[in-house]
Design an enzyme around this catalytic site. Sequence first.
Site, PDB file in Angstrom:
ATOM      1  N   CYS A   1      65.498  35.148  31.307  1.00  0.00           N
ATOM      2  CA  CYS A   1      66.578  34.502  32.035  1.00  0.00           C
ATOM      3  C   CYS A   1      66.360  34.570  33.544  1.00  0.00           C
ATOM      4  CB  CYS A   1      67.909  35.141  31.648  1.00  0.00           C
ATOM      5  SG  CYS A   1      68.161  35.061  29.881  1.00  0.00           S
TER       6      CYS A   1
ATOM      7  N   TYR B   1      45.658  43.301  35.659  1.00  0.00           N
ATOM      8  CA  TYR B   1      47.035  43.213  36.154  1.00  0.00           C
ATOM      9  C   TYR B   1      47.889  42.342  35.241  1.00  0.00           C
ATOM     10  CZ  TYR B   1      44.390  45.143  39.967  1.00  0.00           C
ATOM     11  OH  TYR B   1      43.536  45.929  40.693  1.00  0.00           O
TER      12      TYR B   1
HETATM   13  C1  LIG Z   1      43.695  48.216  43.257  1.00  0.00           C
HETATM   14  C2  LIG Z   1      42.621  48.996  43.850  1.00  0.00           C
HETATM   15  C3  LIG Z   1      41.287  48.755  43.494  1.00  0.00           C
HETATM   16  C4  LIG Z   1      40.856  47.662  42.559  1.00  0.00           C
HETATM   17  O1  LIG Z   1      41.052  46.413  43.130  1.00  0.00           O
HETATM   18  P1  LIG Z   1      40.492  45.107  42.379  1.00  0.00           P
HETATM   19  O2  LIG Z   1      40.923  43.998  43.258  1.00  0.00           O
HETATM   20  O3  LIG Z   1      41.127  45.064  41.043  1.00  0.00           O
HETATM   21  O4  LIG Z   1      39.022  45.248  42.311  1.00  0.00           O
HETATM   22  C5  LIG Z   1      40.315  49.586  44.022  1.00  0.00           C
HETATM   23  N1  LIG Z   1      40.639  50.599  44.869  1.00  0.00           N
HETATM   24  C6  LIG Z   1      41.897  50.847  45.245  1.00  0.00           C
HETATM   25  C7  LIG Z   1      42.185  51.953  46.172  1.00  0.00           C
HETATM   26  C8  LIG Z   1      42.930  50.047  44.754  1.00  0.00           C
HETATM   27  O5  LIG Z   1      44.191  50.289  45.128  1.00  0.00           O
END
Ligand SMILES: *Cc1c(COP(=O)(O)O)cnc(C)c1O
Length: 425
Positions: free
Chosen positions: A344, A373
């Site tokens: 919703c 994600y």
């Molecule tokens: C989220 C994150 C990643 C991974 O990022 P991607 O874009 O999925 O490769 C690596 N290191 C840190 C510190 C993050 O917060």
Amino acid sequence: MDYFHYLGDRLHCEETGLDRIAEAVGTPFYCYSERTILRHLEAFERAFQEVDHRICYSVKANGNLAVLDTLVRGGAGLDIVSGGELERARRVGCPGDRIVFSGVGKTAVEINAALDHGLLMFNVESLPELHRINTVAGVTGRVAPVALRINPDVDPRTHPHISTGLRRNKFGIPHGQALEVYRLAMGLPHVQVVGLDCHIGSQLTELEPFVDALRRVKGLLGALREAGIPIRYLDLGGGLGIPYGQGEAPPSPEQLARALLAELQGLELAIILEPGRAIVGNAGVLVARVIYSKEGEEKRFVITDAGMNDLLRPSLYSAYHTILPVERHFDREEAVADVVGPICESGDFLARDRLLPVFREGDLLAVRSAGAYGFSMSSNYNTRPRAAEVMVRGEHFAVVRRRETLDQLLENETLFPEKAGVTPT
Ligand SMILES: *Cc1c(COP(=O)(O)O)cnc(C)c1O
């Protein structure tokens, strides 16, 4: 490159038909290709093979135990951001010397748990955190290995919600304060300086921001060396983008490696990388079933049994995900439609104004590039049990996370107790 493709008219993951999985486990479900995950890990390993390196997969992209197990058995380490992710790392038997711990808000309990398990290093994001780590390690007479995460103030030219390397972002220690914080760290008895870390954002589709950030920290590395501060590990974070089907052409791990290694000539450092999305993003799809096909006055809506609680990226970042029919019908017309969920909220959509084959009730569709994600950001909004997760190996598949039941979803809730004055414990 991934292993989702049509065999005949049916979309397969490796050699397994997605319709066969839907029949067995119901919808919606996430489906991951083991072969694709390993192929992407291998691409990073090969790209950096000429230097001392460690690929620490970023658990937050997709923390499913089977995914982590695949990667750890494949030789990867893990980049974690919470005590919960540490527990996942423990359960798949990831050795401590392959774990880096990132994140701006590590608590004393999390720091202690990481020291108990052992880790390669904490990526420290502030001066108060450095002091907290020193104190926590001191209680048990330990010495914590640390890298400082430096914010290089570089624009990664990505979506503002996933940019982390700008001065206004909450992440890391400002470049200008770095030397001073390193000096201070050298004086603390319960931390040992071992590295420098830098992660500027996610879904980067160009090399320049990576190179700019590296050039910024290279100057700092020189100054640290002169000051007699030993840096063994240079952690360049994650962030490499993937094609979502809108014509993006992100660099390959090999191109990234070539650009980075050219800058690193002569520096005797072990390189750490923390890819998340680039490893699992295109190794997963979300499969949903069409509940209704609705003709609005202005628009056509395809209403599916997966919504923003299952895959938040379109709603959160206006992200584009390719949508494919699980069964192709070459006689079907195409029409522009919104693919939406049952939630919703008007913001609940998987695709907007998309030219797609006309879907009918009961049809299955696959949302591509949902391995990163996707499930990890899913929620129970609208009291919707979270989707099942399936892993495919060739012509076999296994449910690697059962669909949540309503009993599980509600089990921690109680009514307010009858007896007044009872203090909850
Ligand atoms: C989220 C994150 C990643 C991974 O990022 P991607 O874009 O999925 O490769 C690596 N290191 C840190 C510190 C993050 O917060």
